[in-house]
Design an enzyme around this catalytic site. Structure first.
Site, PDB file in Angstrom:
ATOM      1  N   ASP A  58      -8.709  -8.100 -16.965  1.00 10.72           N
ATOM      2  CA  ASP A  58      -9.729  -7.224 -16.401  1.00 10.72           C
ATOM      3  C   ASP A  58      -9.218  -5.791 -16.452  1.00 10.72           C
ATOM      4  O   ASP A  58      -8.140  -5.490 -15.942  1.00 10.72           O
ATOM      5  CB  ASP A  58     -10.004  -7.659 -14.953  1.00 10.72           C
ATOM      6  CG  ASP A  58     -11.126  -6.878 -14.304  1.00 10.72           C
ATOM      7  OD1 ASP A  58     -11.603  -5.896 -14.906  1.00 10.72           O
ATOM      8  OD2 ASP A  58     -11.534  -7.241 -13.196  1.00 10.72           O
ATOM      9  N   ARG A 112      -1.666  -5.059  -8.142  1.00 17.29           N
ATOM     10  CA  ARG A 112      -2.330  -3.832  -8.594  1.00 17.29           C
ATOM     11  C   ARG A 112      -1.482  -2.647  -8.149  1.00 17.29           C
ATOM     12  O   ARG A 112      -1.586  -2.172  -7.011  1.00 17.29           O
ATOM     13  CB  ARG A 112      -3.752  -3.751  -8.055  1.00 17.29           C
ATOM     14  CG  ARG A 112      -4.641  -4.866  -8.620  1.00 17.29           C
ATOM     15  CD  ARG A 112      -6.075  -4.738  -8.210  1.00 17.29           C
ATOM     16  NE  ARG A 112      -6.860  -5.879  -8.701  1.00 17.29           N
ATOM     17  CZ  ARG A 112      -8.108  -6.134  -8.340  1.00 17.29           C
ATOM     18  NH1 ARG A 112      -8.721  -5.321  -7.480  1.00 17.29           N
ATOM     19  NH2 ARG A 112      -8.756  -7.177  -8.807  1.00 17.29           N
ATOM     20  N   GLN A 127      -7.750 -13.459  -4.211  1.00 19.18           N
ATOM     21  CA  GLN A 127      -9.184 -13.678  -4.105  1.00 19.18           C
ATOM     22  C   GLN A 127      -9.571 -15.027  -4.697  1.00 19.18           C
ATOM     23  O   GLN A 127      -8.817 -15.629  -5.465  1.00 19.18           O
ATOM     24  CB  GLN A 127      -9.977 -12.556  -4.777  1.00 19.18           C
ATOM     25  CG  GLN A 127      -9.799 -12.411  -6.272  1.00 19.18           C
ATOM     26  CD  GLN A 127     -10.537 -11.199  -6.824  1.00 19.18           C
ATOM     27  OE1 GLN A 127     -10.611 -10.145  -6.199  1.00 19.18           O
ATOM     28  NE2 GLN A 127     -11.081 -11.335  -8.019  1.00 19.18           N
TER      29      GLN A 127
END
Length: 337
Positions: A58, A112, A127
């Site tokens: 992503d 991240r 998640q």
């Protein structure tokens, strides 16, 4: 001070550290089971890292640096930590040959490195990533809204479950979720920034699904960034709720109907990312080798933070924090795990 650090007055956690750890397991198990039931999903294993250069990772907003490394016995290739599984899941649907109306979910962990730390943001991301097969004819707003309502029902059920376990934690969500597009929101609040609009509409309705994120609005500005090669920008959105503990809007989920070949080409051109066309994942979409699908991610720590009415995401996950965050939390009686 960390960016947008919020410190509730006279904050006191309703659960101690051990109680919190016990509650986290119960809440995650319950919500995961409800999500699987309402969306007809099967839990599958997922990668923590993938090979670079396949187009599967992503790209988020396109500016975040991916965490990558070389591996001793993987010659001449780099491996990178996933940022989410938005593209990998669609390939997995094809690999497992899920039938129409069913799909998968997985427990996604990521790093991240470029997140700015505050009450809601951590370097560590966890998640539930999910994806299910739909037909070409189901690529519309009706399908999108139906799936959102199912997810919201699972969230509402879990909120009641938590209240039954811990009566001191009072439910705060409205009975139903409100739907609005980013353009409608801009028209309604033209003088506000996108984030201020989210705050205003979430406070007004309690729970809202803001649709059509990624493209430019009539003002020429975007509501928010979105990678051009997984969600169809005309068929996606975010679930945002009003969170009384912080007196703030909180995004719990991002989701959408995935691009078909026409949407992919259109959005790659709009994002000036046409160089991705030759990547294996993008070629699979253009050749229609992957199923039409809808999917999204639901923040585990965000959701648990909301359900347990915590002031900081570090109260429901273990991560690394800078000195400013640690000092601010200590001074305001916010016990980090």
């Amino acid at each position: 001070m960390p960016k947008q650090m919020m410190t509730p007055t006279a904050y006191k956690s309703k659960l101690g550290l051990i109680e919190t750890e016990v509650a986290l397991k119960k809440v995650k198990d319950y919500f995961e089971a409800r999500l699987s039931e309402v969306l007809q999903l099967v839990r599958v294993s997922a990668p923590l890292f993938i090979k670079s250069g396949r187009g599967l990772n992503d790209n988020l907003n396109g500016i975040e640096r991916v965490v990558s490394f070389d591996a001793l016995d993987v010659k001449d290739e780099h491996v990178e930590i996933v940022q989410s599984l938005s593209k990998w899941k669609r390939s997995a649907l094809a690999k497992y040959q899920f039938p129409l109306g069913t799909g998968l979910y997985t427990d996604m962990k990521a790093i991240r490195r470029d997140e700015e730390l505050d009450n809601l943001h951590s370097i560590y991301v966890d998640q539930w990533d999910w994806e299910k097969v739909i037909s070409r004819q189901q690529r519309n707003l009706v399908t999108l809204e139906e799936e959102v309502k199912k997810i919201y029902s699972a969230i509402k059920d879990t909120e009641e479950f938590v209240h039954d376990l811990y009566p001191a934690i009072q439910p705060c969500l409205p009975k139903s979720i409100y739907f609005i597009t980013t353009q409608e929101l801009e028209t309604m609040y033209p003088a506000l920034s996108p984030k201020e609009r989210e705050e205003a509409i979430a406070k007004k309705h309690g729970a809202v699904f803001i649709m059509q994120i990624g493209g430019k609005l009539r003002s020429g500005e975007k509501h928010d960034g979105r990678s051009p090669d997984y969600d169809d920008w005309s068929l996606n959105g975010d679930i945002i709720v009003w969170y009384p503990t912080l007196e703030s809007a909180v995004e719990l989920s991002s989701m959408g109907i995935r691009v078909d070949k026409n949407a992919l080409l259109r959005q790659l051109q709009a994002a000036d990312c046409e160089d991705r066309v030759g990547l294996a994942y993008h070629q699979a979409i253009l050749k229609e080798e992957l199923p039409f699908s809808i999917g999204g991610g639901i923040g585990q720590s965000r959701l648990c933070m909301f359900f347990l009415q915590k002031a900081h995401i570090g109260e429901v996950q273990v991560s690394v924090w800078n000195d400013e965050v640690l000092k601010e939390c200590e001074e305001n009686n916010i016990p980090l795990l």
